[in-house]
Design a protein around this motif. Structure first.
Motif, PDB file in Angstrom:
ATOM      1  N   LYS A 208       0.884  -1.167  -0.360  1.00  0.00           N
ATOM      2  CA  LYS A 208       0.307  -0.038   0.096  1.00  0.00           C
ATOM      3  C   LYS A 208       0.553   1.251   0.269  1.00  0.00           C
ATOM      4  CE  LYS A 208      -4.161   1.896   2.106  1.00  0.00           C
ATOM      5  NZ  LYS A 208      -4.683   1.572   3.206  1.00  0.00           N
ATOM      6  N   VAL A 209       1.013   1.987  -1.121  1.00  0.00           N
ATOM      7  CA  VAL A 209       2.057   3.076  -1.211  1.00  0.00           C
ATOM      8  C   VAL A 209      -0.015   4.200  -1.163  1.00  0.00           C
ATOM      9  CG1 VAL A 209       3.024   4.283  -2.349  1.00  0.00           C
ATOM     10  CG2 VAL A 209       3.610   2.313  -1.889  1.00  0.00           C
ATOM     11  N   GLY A 210       0.047   5.261  -0.419  1.00  0.00           N
ATOM     12  CA  GLY A 210      -0.703   5.863  -0.303  1.00  0.00           C
ATOM     13  C   GLY A 210      -2.655   5.891  -0.121  1.00  0.00           C
ATOM     14  N   THR A 211      -2.907   5.837  -1.191  1.00  0.00           N
ATOM     15  CA  THR A 211      -4.505   5.370  -1.141  1.00  0.00           C
ATOM     16  C   THR A 211      -4.226   4.105  -2.295  1.00  0.00           C
ATOM     17  OG1 THR A 211      -4.731   6.786  -2.920  1.00  0.00           O
ATOM     18  CG2 THR A 211      -5.806   7.092  -0.643  1.00  0.00           C
ATOM     19  N   GLU A 212      -3.340   3.606  -2.917  1.00  0.00           N
ATOM     20  CA  GLU A 212      -3.194   2.884  -4.201  1.00  0.00           C
ATOM     21  C   GLU A 212      -2.229   1.287  -3.569  1.00  0.00           C
ATOM     22  OE1 GLU A 212      -1.779   4.622  -7.293  1.00  0.00           O
ATOM     23  OE2 GLU A 212      -2.941   5.907  -7.388  1.00  0.00           O
ATOM     24  N   VAL A 213      -3.172   0.473  -3.984  1.00  0.00           N
ATOM     25  CA  VAL A 213      -2.429  -0.763  -3.864  1.00  0.00           C
ATOM     26  C   VAL A 213      -1.234  -0.980  -5.372  1.00  0.00           C
ATOM     27  CG1 VAL A 213      -2.485  -3.487  -3.562  1.00  0.00           C
ATOM     28  CG2 VAL A 213      -3.959  -1.855  -2.793  1.00  0.00           C
ATOM     29  N   VAL A 214       0.273  -1.626  -5.081  1.00  0.00           N
ATOM     30  CA  VAL A 214       1.414  -1.644  -6.048  1.00  0.00           C
ATOM     31  C   VAL A 214       1.916  -2.497  -6.157  1.00  0.00           C
ATOM     32  CG1 VAL A 214       1.703   0.899  -5.790  1.00  0.00           C
ATOM     33  CG2 VAL A 214       2.877  -0.543  -5.306  1.00  0.00           C
ATOM     34  N   SER A 215       2.292  -3.166  -6.850  1.00  0.00           N
ATOM     35  CA  SER A 215       2.694  -4.663  -7.238  1.00  0.00           C
ATOM     36  C   SER A 215       4.020  -4.257  -7.681  1.00  0.00           C
ATOM     37  CB  SER A 215       2.179  -5.240  -8.007  1.00  0.00           C
ATOM     38  OG  SER A 215       2.338  -4.971  -9.412  1.00  0.00           O
ATOM     39  N   ARG A 216       5.444  -5.179  -6.881  1.00  0.00           N
ATOM     40  CA  ARG A 216       6.740  -5.069  -7.050  1.00  0.00           C
ATOM     41  C   ARG A 216       7.324  -6.915  -7.617  1.00  0.00           C
ATOM     42  NH1 ARG A 216      10.772  -0.669  -5.516  1.00  0.00           N
ATOM     43  NH2 ARG A 216       8.702   1.364  -5.089  1.00  0.00           N
ATOM     44  N   ARG A 256       8.879 -14.009  17.106  1.00  0.00           N
ATOM     45  CA  ARG A 256       9.888 -14.562  16.155  1.00  0.00           C
ATOM     46  C   ARG A 256       9.717 -14.553  14.744  1.00  0.00           C
ATOM     47  NH1 ARG A 256       5.959 -18.900  18.647  1.00  0.00           N
ATOM     48  NH2 ARG A 256       4.407 -18.600  17.414  1.00  0.00           N
ATOM     49  N   LEU A 257       9.331 -13.792  14.517  1.00  0.00           N
ATOM     50  CA  LEU A 257       8.789 -12.685  13.077  1.00  0.00           C
ATOM     51  C   LEU A 257       9.431 -11.395  13.954  1.00  0.00           C
ATOM     52  CD1 LEU A 257       6.777 -15.076  10.446  1.00  0.00           C
ATOM     53  CD2 LEU A 257       9.064 -15.024  11.003  1.00  0.00           C
ATOM     54  N   VAL A 258       9.250 -10.330  13.062  1.00  0.00           N
ATOM     55  CA  VAL A 258       9.430  -9.047  12.602  1.00  0.00           C
ATOM     56  C   VAL A 258       8.676  -8.062  11.501  1.00  0.00           C
ATOM     57  CG1 VAL A 258      10.861  -7.411  12.738  1.00  0.00           C
ATOM     58  CG2 VAL A 258      11.771  -8.602  14.534  1.00  0.00           C
ATOM     59  N   PRO A 259       8.107  -7.479  11.789  1.00  0.00           N
ATOM     60  CA  PRO A 259       7.525  -6.811  10.675  1.00  0.00           C
ATOM     61  C   PRO A 259       8.257  -6.011  10.541  1.00  0.00           C
ATOM     62  CG  PRO A 259       5.881  -6.185  12.572  1.00  0.00           C
ATOM     63  CD  PRO A 259       7.367  -7.887  13.119  1.00  0.00           C
ATOM     64  N   LEU A 260       8.258  -5.494   8.714  1.00  0.00           N
ATOM     65  CA  LEU A 260       9.047  -4.717   8.041  1.00  0.00           C
ATOM     66  C   LEU A 260       7.693  -3.687   7.217  1.00  0.00           C
ATOM     67  CD1 LEU A 260      11.781  -6.703   7.536  1.00  0.00           C
ATOM     68  CD2 LEU A 260      11.548  -5.298   9.495  1.00  0.00           C
ATOM     69  N   LEU A 261       8.477  -2.718   6.862  1.00  0.00           N
ATOM     70  CA  LEU A 261       7.889  -1.394   6.078  1.00  0.00           C
ATOM     71  C   LEU A 261       6.600  -1.543   6.145  1.00  0.00           C
ATOM     72  CD1 LEU A 261       9.594  -2.564   2.922  1.00  0.00           C
ATOM     73  CD2 LEU A 261      10.846  -0.793   4.260  1.00  0.00           C
ATOM     74  N   THR A 262       5.901  -1.757   7.601  1.00  0.00           N
ATOM     75  CA  THR A 262       4.573  -2.308   7.847  1.00  0.00           C
ATOM     76  C   THR A 262       3.572  -0.590   7.555  1.00  0.00           C
ATOM     77  OG1 THR A 262       4.975  -0.642   9.687  1.00  0.00           O
ATOM     78  CG2 THR A 262       5.141  -2.790   9.641  1.00  0.00           C
ATOM     79  N   GLN A 263       4.226   0.003   6.929  1.00  0.00           N
ATOM     80  CA  GLN A 263       3.377   1.611   6.662  1.00  0.00           C
ATOM     81  C   GLN A 263       2.715   1.311   5.210  1.00  0.00           C
ATOM     82  OE1 GLN A 263       6.697   1.362   6.827  1.00  0.00           O
ATOM     83  NE2 GLN A 263       8.011   2.654   5.706  1.00  0.00           N
ATOM     84  N   HIS A 264       3.575   0.126   4.561  1.00  0.00           N
ATOM     85  CA  HIS A 264       2.866  -0.003   3.080  1.00  0.00           C
ATOM     86  C   HIS A 264       2.457  -1.545   2.877  1.00  0.00           C
ATOM     87  CE1 HIS A 264       5.216   2.957   1.141  1.00  0.00           C
ATOM     88  NE2 HIS A 264       6.390   2.193   2.319  1.00  0.00           N
ATOM     89  N   VAL A 265       0.928  -1.880   4.418  1.00  0.00           N
ATOM     90  CA  VAL A 265       1.303  -2.742   5.140  1.00  0.00           C
ATOM     91  C   VAL A 265       0.064  -3.344   4.126  1.00  0.00           C
ATOM     92  CG1 VAL A 265      -0.346  -4.704   6.371  1.00  0.00           C
ATOM     93  CG2 VAL A 265       2.459  -3.812   6.747  1.00  0.00           C
ATOM     94  N   THR A 266      -1.137  -3.743   3.456  1.00  0.00           N
ATOM     95  CA  THR A 266      -1.890  -3.917   2.104  1.00  0.00           C
ATOM     96  C   THR A 266      -3.317  -4.191   3.022  1.00  0.00           C
ATOM     97  OG1 THR A 266      -2.006  -6.141   1.635  1.00  0.00           O
ATOM     98  CG2 THR A 266      -0.904  -4.119   0.444  1.00  0.00           C
ATOM     99  N   ASP A 267      -4.212  -3.711   2.991  1.00  0.00           N
ATOM    100  CA  ASP A 267      -5.948  -4.875   3.592  1.00  0.00           C
ATOM    101  C   ASP A 267      -7.234  -3.949   2.923  1.00  0.00           C
ATOM    102  OD1 ASP A 267      -6.028  -1.691   2.956  1.00  0.00           O
ATOM    103  OD2 ASP A 267      -6.272  -0.897   5.108  1.00  0.00           O
ATOM    104  N   HIS A 268      -6.803  -4.348   1.455  1.00  0.00           N
ATOM    105  CA  HIS A 268      -7.602  -4.223   0.454  1.00  0.00           C
ATOM    106  C   HIS A 268      -8.403  -5.779   0.671  1.00  0.00           C
ATOM    107  CE1 HIS A 268      -4.227  -5.851  -1.967  1.00  0.00           C
ATOM    108  NE2 HIS A 268      -4.593  -6.649  -2.878  1.00  0.00           N
ATOM    109  N   LEU A 269      -8.365  -6.750   0.594  1.00  0.00           N
ATOM    110  CA  LEU A 269      -8.314  -8.222   0.717  1.00  0.00           C
ATOM    111  C   LEU A 269      -8.983  -8.049   1.879  1.00  0.00           C
ATOM    112  CD1 LEU A 269      -6.020  -9.513  -1.578  1.00  0.00           C
ATOM    113  CD2 LEU A 269      -8.221  -9.029  -2.420  1.00  0.00           C
ATOM    114  N   SER A 270     -10.254  -9.530   2.150  1.00  0.00           N
ATOM    115  CA  SER A 270     -11.140  -9.912   2.958  1.00  0.00           C
ATOM    116  C   SER A 270     -11.361 -11.339   2.825  1.00  0.00           C
ATOM    117  CB  SER A 270     -11.953  -9.309   3.190  1.00  0.00           C
ATOM    118  OG  SER A 270     -12.100  -7.135   3.767  1.00  0.00           O
ATOM    119  N   VAL A 271     -11.641 -12.032   3.956  1.00  0.00           N
ATOM    120  CA  VAL A 271     -11.683 -12.983   4.140  1.00  0.00           C
ATOM    121  C   VAL A 271     -13.373 -12.639   4.181  1.00  0.00           C
ATOM    122  CG1 VAL A 271     -12.062 -15.772   5.626  1.00  0.00           C
ATOM    123  CG2 VAL A 271      -9.846 -14.194   4.878  1.00  0.00           C
TER     124      VAL A 271
END
Length: 324
Positions: A208-216, A256-271
């Motif tokens: 998530k970058v701003g209000t958009e979802v981008v892929s890499r 056991r895990l460290v989250p990174l770049l958390t400002q870019h975590v996506t939230d556009h999908l749901s179960v």
């Protein structure tokens, strides 16, 4: 046999039982005229008169007696079958067919099925995990779970919780390779890439970058079509990965895990949980849907808040700096 013929046969048998076509019509919830018309059409179809009838009395003809004796066992068997279905519908018992995605979903579906079976020991669940979008009718599903929209028109869907894609690394990885400070730095890290089991395509990472979802698209140090193996590879410190909160939340909370770049975590999908009808559901199906909503709707067990993610990232980076 057409449905109207079956109803006419039932009307005929009821008239003989009650001794009156008018009383039979009342018992079946139709007008006397409709009952008389149904019987006349049945007699026309058979080419034989079944009842002698006046405005006050009815009596079986010889053909009517033969027809009644031939159809009564079938009508009785049909009534027993209908009673069994009605009784089964009102019991939390019997088979329950559940379909759900395979990737990352085991930590979600098994606790739910386990809890349901402990409450309702007479239910026999059949759980099919598959990442393909199946055919609801051919799969004979009672309840389904999917990430995103329901797979077919005409199904009812209820949102449960958000799916987050979180870049994660084990403390051992960070100690050996450091932590990326931006999205651009990811290309220089050992990245795990997921290969879709249905298409065989290596999927990009989403942010998530701003209000958009981008892929890499990133160079894979490891690729796999199994999310459990990918999670284990990240936990081992071999690679850095983009994991869903379904897989990662418990490991992040346990350190056991460290989250990174958390400002870019996506939230556009749901179960979503989905099913075919709001009415005429067996009680076991309704009970399972209710339990799924009760346990999973906006569940903090899987959905991590932004504050929780940023705190975990800050703690992991601070530990890394102290060791460095």
């Amino acid at each position: 046999m057409a449905m109207n013929e079956l109803r006419a046969i039932e009307m005929f048998a009821k008239a003989v039982e009650l001794g009156s076509l008018r009383r039979a019509a009342a018992a079946q919830g139709v007008s006397p005229q409709a009952a008389s018309q149904a019987l006349a059409q049945l007699e026309q179809r058979l080419g034989a008169r079944l009842l002698h009838r006046t405005t006050r009395n009815i009596a079986l003809t010889d053909e009517g007696q033969q027809f009644l004796e031939a159809t009564q066992p079938a009508l009785a068997a049909l009534e027993r079958a209908m009673q069994r279905v009605r009784a089964a519908k009102d019991e939390v018992a019997g088979p329950l067919r559940i379909v759900a995605p395979k990737s990352s979903f085991l930590p979600v579906i098994w606790p739910l099925v386990d809890a349901f079976c402990r409450q309702h020991g007479e239910v026999q669940p059949e759980v099919q995990l598959d990442d393909r979008i199946g055919n609801w009718v051919q799969d004979r599903a009672d309840v389904g779970f999917r990430i995103g929209a329901p797979p077919e028109d005409g199904l009812i869907a209820r949102r449960l919780f958000t799916v987050q894609l979180i870049v994660c690394a084990a403390p051992a990885y960070l100690a050996a390779h450091g932590a990326p400070g931006s999205l651009d730095e990811l290309a220089s890290h050992r990245c795990s890439m997921f290969r879709h089991p249905g298409t065989g395509r290596v999927l990009p990472w989403y942010f998530k970058v701003g209000t958009e979802v981008v892929s890499r698209d990133l160079p894979p140090a490891l690729s796999t079509n199994d999310t459990e193996l990918e999670c284990e590879a990240v936990l081992s410190g071999h690679v850095i990965g983009s994991l869903s909160n379904l897989s990662a939340a418990a490991h992040i909370r346990a350190g056991r895990l460290v989250p990174l770049l958390t400002q870019h975590v996506t939230d556009h999908l749901s179960v979503h949980v989905y099913y075919g009808s709001r009415s005429a559901q067996p009680l076991r199906v309704r009970a399972f849907i209710d339990l799924a909503v009760e346990r999973l709707a906006d569940s903090a067990a899987y959905e991590m808040s932004a504050r929780e993610l940023t705190t975990a990232e800050a703690r992991g980076r601070k530990t890394l700096r102290q060791k460095g």
